[in-house]
Design a protein around this motif. Structure first.
Motif, short mmCIF file in Angstrom:
data_model
loop_
_atom_site.label_atom_id
_atom_site.label_comp_id
_atom_site.label_asym_id
_atom_site.label_seq_id
_atom_site.Cartn_x
_atom_site.Cartn_y
_atom_site.Cartn_z
N GLU A 19 18.62 11.33 -0.41
CA GLU A 19 17.67 12.10 0.41
C GLU A 19 16.42 12.26 -0.45
O GLU A 19 16.27 13.24 -1.19
CB GLU A 19 18.24 13.49 0.74
CG GLU A 19 19.50 13.50 1.58
CD GLU A 19 19.25 13.05 3.01
OE1 GLU A 19 18.11 13.20 3.49
OE2 GLU A 19 20.19 12.53 3.63
N GLY A 20 15.55 11.27 -0.37
CA GLY A 20 14.42 11.17 -1.31
C GLY A 20 13.55 12.39 -1.40
O GLY A 20 13.24 12.87 -2.50
N ARG A 21 13.18 12.95 -0.24
CA ARG A 21 12.23 14.07 -0.25
C ARG A 21 12.81 15.30 -0.96
O ARG A 21 12.14 15.98 -1.73
CB ARG A 21 11.87 14.42 1.19
CG ARG A 21 10.56 15.16 1.31
CD ARG A 21 10.19 15.43 2.74
NE ARG A 21 10.14 14.22 3.56
CZ ARG A 21 9.69 14.19 4.81
NH1 ARG A 21 9.28 15.29 5.39
NH2 ARG A 21 9.68 13.07 5.51
N GLU A 58 0.84 -1.21 0.00
CA GLU A 58 0.00 0.00 0.00
C GLU A 58 0.87 1.26 0.00
O GLU A 58 0.65 2.18 -0.78
CB GLU A 58 -0.93 -0.05 1.23
CG GLU A 58 -1.97 1.05 1.30
CD GLU A 58 -1.46 2.35 1.90
OE1 GLU A 58 -1.89 3.41 1.43
OE2 GLU A 58 -0.61 2.32 2.80
N TRP A 59 1.92 1.29 0.87
CA TRP A 59 2.79 2.47 0.96
C TRP A 59 3.53 2.68 -0.37
O TRP A 59 3.57 3.79 -0.91
CB TRP A 59 3.81 2.32 2.10
CG TRP A 59 4.53 3.62 2.42
CD1 TRP A 59 4.20 4.51 3.39
CD2 TRP A 59 5.67 4.17 1.75
NE1 TRP A 59 5.06 5.59 3.38
CE2 TRP A 59 5.98 5.41 2.37
CE3 TRP A 59 6.46 3.76 0.68
CZ2 TRP A 59 7.03 6.21 1.98
CZ3 TRP A 59 7.52 4.58 0.27
CH2 TRP A 59 7.80 5.78 0.92
N ILE A 60 4.09 1.60 -0.89
CA ILE A 60 4.90 1.73 -2.11
C ILE A 60 4.05 2.21 -3.28
O ILE A 60 4.44 3.13 -4.01
CB ILE A 60 5.60 0.39 -2.47
CG1 ILE A 60 6.50 -0.07 -1.32
CG2 ILE A 60 6.42 0.54 -3.75
CD1 ILE A 60 7.07 -1.49 -1.50
N ASP A 103 17.68 -0.94 2.83
CA ASP A 103 17.21 0.45 3.01
C ASP A 103 15.85 0.63 2.33
O ASP A 103 15.76 0.70 1.10
CB ASP A 103 18.26 1.41 2.40
CG ASP A 103 17.76 2.85 2.37
OD1 ASP A 103 16.80 3.18 3.09
OD2 ASP A 103 18.35 3.65 1.60
N ARG A 104 14.80 0.76 3.13
CA ARG A 104 13.46 0.82 2.54
C ARG A 104 13.23 2.08 1.72
O ARG A 104 12.33 2.13 0.88
CB ARG A 104 12.39 0.68 3.62
CG ARG A 104 12.29 1.87 4.56
CD ARG A 104 11.17 1.68 5.55
NE ARG A 104 11.05 2.85 6.41
CZ ARG A 104 10.06 3.02 7.27
NH1 ARG A 104 9.12 2.10 7.38
NH2 ARG A 104 10.01 4.11 8.02
N GLY A 105 14.03 3.11 1.97
CA GLY A 105 13.88 4.37 1.23
C GLY A 105 14.33 4.26 -0.22
O GLY A 105 13.92 5.07 -1.07
#
Ligand code: UT7
Length: 319
Positions: free
Chosen positions: A202-204, A31-33, A150-152
């Motif tokens: 740094e994804g965001r 759901e998150w992905i 690393d889930r990010g």
């Protein structure tokens, strides 16, 4: 004479990794992905084939689609940040495998922006008369530099290859305008160190820059081509995240039906993502000869850009 794309091909590894597979070892959820990225599954190169094999398959398909022979190729350009070896690059192996081992062959690394940088260079070579036929391939095995704990990032990156053939043709537009840019001040937001060899992001922050820079570059490319968003038939952006592509399209005023998104099944394949998306769009009948295509990309460096091209215009002219 103008330079135009006359053929396209792509190759994806056989192994499919779904979000459900990732949930088994990562603190994440399907759901998150899907909600945050649009990704449902990705393809990974599992060691049975090299990246040069995958790239060669894409190039051979593109050459066949173009109706041209390997012996006529002047230059093979392969973009990759994950080659099989630190050196030599992929291009000489690809040239040899597709049957043009005496052609000039060079690797180019501009991370996710590599394909547009290489396409611009291929167009320049052809337009200046220094080459008649150039193969441009984006090929990545990002699974090699992904920190799978690393889930990010582990949910995002994948493997694949896409290629186009660029040739001189008596056409009106072809590979008309490119806006390519970089800003090295942000190199620490997305990188892989030479020793650690793992992608860190740094994804965001990258997200924020990606939308703004792709929009700026696309607007500049449209302006230089003396056209507007309304003239664009298909918008193909680097497949990093469905939300990034949708946000960029919204700001540009490109309607949803003109936006190509295949990140759901292939995830982020860096420099391979635009040619794979073009290939898929054509197969689905969304991309046709003479269509005006706007392309945009953004990635590590930062390096980014946009390009405007008319799709396989030669076929329309000679029809
Ligand atoms: O190809 C080169 C260019 N690359 C890109 O353009 C990628 C750009 N960035 C992105 O696509 C997105 O930023 C990501 C998909 C990487 C992350 O999405 P986001 O909506 O920006 O999430 P976030 O990093 O702001 O994190 C929000 C929350 C955090 O939790 P807290 O601090 O709010 O409690 C993260 O820890 O989501 C958490 N999170 C996750 N949760 C479940 C991060 N990754 C995951 C995950 N599953 N996989």
């Amino acid at each position: 004479m103008k330079a135009g794309v006359i053929g396209i091909g792509a190759a994806l590894p056989e192994e499919i990794v779904t979000n459900a597979d990732l949930v088994k070892h990562l603190d994440t959820s399907d759901e998150w992905i899907v909600r945050r990225t649009g990704i449902r599954e990705r393809r990974l190169l599992n060691g049975s084939r090299t990246l040069a094999d995958l790239a060669s398959e894409a190039c051979t398909m593109a050459l066949k689609d173009a109706g041209r022979e390997a012996k006529d190729i002047d230059r093979v350009m392969v973009c990759s940040l994950t080659p099989d070896r630190m050196m030599p690059g992929l291009a000489p192996a690809v040239a040899q495998q597709i049957g043009c081992d005496l052609a000039g062959a060079v690797d180019l690394n501009a991370a996710c922006a590599g394909f547009l940088y290489a396409l611009d260079q291929a167009a320049a070579l052809v337009e200046s008369g220094r080459a008649n036929l150039v193969v441009v391939c984006g090929a990545e095995a990002l699974s090699r530099i992904t920190d799978h704990s690393d889930r990010g990032t582990a949910i995002l990156f994948a493997d694949g290859a896409g290629a186009v053939v660029v040739a001189a043709a008596d056409i009106e537009h072809g590979l008309s305008t490119f806006e390519l840019r970089s800003d090295g001040r942000h190199s620490d937001l997305l990188y892989a160190e030479i020793d650690e060899r793992l992608l860190r992001m740094e994804g965001r922050e990258v997200y924020r820059h990606a939308v703004a820079r792709m929009v700026e570059a696309t607007e500049a490319a449209l302006q230089r081509a003396s056209i507007t968003t309304e003239d664009v038939d298909v918008f193909v952006a680097h497949q990093a995240n469905a939300r990034i592509i949708e946000a960029a399209a919204r700001r540009l005023g490109v309607p949803e039906e003109k936006v190509v998104i295949n990140v759901d099944t292939v995830a982020n394949t860096s420099s391979a993502s635009i040619p794979i998306a073009l290939w898929q769009a054509e197969r689905e009948g969304r991309l046709k000869s003479g269509h005006v295509v706007a392309m945009a990309t953004f990635g590590a460096g930062f390096a980014w850009g946009a390009g405007i091209m008319s799709w396989k215009e030669h076929a329309r002219v000679s029809a």
